[in-house]
Scaffold this motif. Structure first.
Motif, PDB file in Angstrom:
ATOM      1  N   MET A 139      -7.880  -0.995  -6.456  1.00 59.44           N
ATOM      2  CA  MET A 139      -7.211  -0.400  -5.311  1.00 59.44           C
ATOM      3  C   MET A 139      -8.169  -0.436  -4.124  1.00 59.44           C
ATOM      4  SD  MET A 139      -5.649   3.419  -4.810  1.00 59.44           S
ATOM      5  CE  MET A 139      -4.239   3.059  -5.800  1.00 59.44           C
ATOM      6  N   GLU A 187     -11.516   3.778  -2.387  1.00 61.33           N
ATOM      7  CA  GLU A 187     -10.869   4.979  -2.922  1.00 61.33           C
ATOM      8  C   GLU A 187      -9.391   4.999  -2.519  1.00 61.33           C
ATOM      9  OE1 GLU A 187     -13.098   8.442  -1.769  1.00 61.33           O
ATOM     10  OE2 GLU A 187     -14.844   7.840  -2.936  1.00 61.33           O
ATOM     11  N   PRO A 188      -8.602   5.882  -3.134  1.00 59.66           N
ATOM     12  CA  PRO A 188      -7.189   6.010  -2.745  1.00 59.66           C
ATOM     13  C   PRO A 188      -7.035   6.371  -1.263  1.00 59.66           C
ATOM     14  CG  PRO A 188      -7.608   7.160  -4.802  1.00 59.66           C
ATOM     15  CD  PRO A 188      -8.949   6.731  -4.257  1.00 59.66           C
ATOM     16  N   ASP A 230      -3.085  -2.620  -0.947  1.00 59.88           N
ATOM     17  CA  ASP A 230      -1.957  -1.741  -1.237  1.00 59.88           C
ATOM     18  C   ASP A 230      -1.668  -0.743  -0.133  1.00 59.88           C
ATOM     19  OD1 ASP A 230      -1.795  -2.999  -3.670  1.00 59.88           O
ATOM     20  OD2 ASP A 230      -3.007  -1.489  -4.689  1.00 59.88           O
ATOM     21  N   SER A 231      -2.692  -0.384   0.631  1.00 61.81           N
ATOM     22  CA  SER A 231      -2.526   0.670   1.628  1.00 61.81           C
ATOM     23  C   SER A 231      -3.356   0.363   2.869  1.00 61.81           C
ATOM     24  CB  SER A 231      -2.941   2.015   1.035  1.00 61.81           C
ATOM     25  OG  SER A 231      -4.281   1.940   0.592  1.00 61.81           O
ATOM     26  N   ASP A 263      -5.387   8.594   0.533  1.00 60.98           N
ATOM     27  CA  ASP A 263      -5.567   9.987   0.987  1.00 60.98           C
ATOM     28  C   ASP A 263      -7.044  10.377   1.038  1.00 60.98           C
ATOM     29  OD1 ASP A 263      -2.888  10.438   1.425  1.00 60.98           O
ATOM     30  OD2 ASP A 263      -2.532  11.214  -0.597  1.00 60.98           O
ATOM     31  N   SER A 264      -7.821   9.868   0.103  1.00 65.35           N
ATOM     32  CA  SER A 264      -9.253  10.139   0.102  1.00 65.35           C
ATOM     33  C   SER A 264      -9.936   9.456   1.285  1.00 65.35           C
ATOM     34  CB  SER A 264      -9.872   9.665  -1.216  1.00 65.35           C
ATOM     35  OG  SER A 264     -11.264   9.834  -1.188  1.00 65.35           O
ATOM     36  N   THR A 269      -8.202  -0.004   0.443  1.00 65.38           N
ATOM     37  CA  THR A 269      -7.497   0.329   1.674  1.00 65.38           C
ATOM     38  C   THR A 269      -7.983  -0.565   2.794  1.00 65.38           C
ATOM     39  OG1 THR A 269      -7.231   2.639   0.998  1.00 65.38           O
ATOM     40  CG2 THR A 269      -7.087   2.174   3.349  1.00 65.38           C
TER      41      THR A 269
END
Length: 149
Positions: free
Chosen positions: A1, A106-107, A60-61, A109-110, A3
């Motif tokens: 994952m 990191e994801p 993904d983001s 939101d993090s 960002t």
């Protein structure tokens, strides 16, 4: 994952920030994209360019960073993000960007939280100290010819 980070800011800030990020993290070129908003360009044209850039990102983001809330870059970015795969943070500065790049694995939101903290912690007043081997002159000295070094 991972960002991606899309910078949308008044020209030439977005590209300048990207260059600074590349100076520190030479491997972040694919993760950080910049869109400078030109002064006489219609917002619809900027939005179209931003949508093209967003569609080209392979992660993904996406975290979208803009400079000033309420200004054209932020208004364009608000129309761009969907809130699911992307988030928007305004007030971008270099500490914020570097923090986001550092934690881009990191994801989403993090990454958003770390970017906001990095941006706010990067702004501080720095105490001025006297140079070494010199003392500050007492401003209440009566003798203006008393020059100590």
């Amino acid at each position: 994952m991972s960002t991606s980070i899309l910078l949308i800011a008044h020209a030439p800030l977005a590209h300048a920030l990207r260059q600074c990020a590349l100076h520190v993290f030479a491997d972040c070129g694919d993760s950080v994209i910049a869109l400078d908003v030109q002064p006489h360009e219609p917002p619809e044209e900027t939005l179209a360019q931003a949508r093209i850039l967003l569609s080209q990102m392979t992660t993904d983001s996406t975290l979208v960073l803009t400079d000033v809330f309420g200004a054209t870059p932020c208004n364009v970015a608000q129309r761009l993000v969907d809130g699911v795969r992307s988030r928007l943070v305004t007030g971008v500065n270099l500490p914020m960007l570097l923090r986001a790049v550092s934690y881009r694995a990191e994801p989403l939101d993090s990454v958003v939280s770390r970017a906001v903290v990095g941006g706010t912690q990067g702004v501080m007043q720095v105490a001025i100290a006297a140079p070494q081997n010199q003392s500050r002159r007492n401003t209440h000295d009566q003798d203006s010819y008393d020059h100590q070094q």
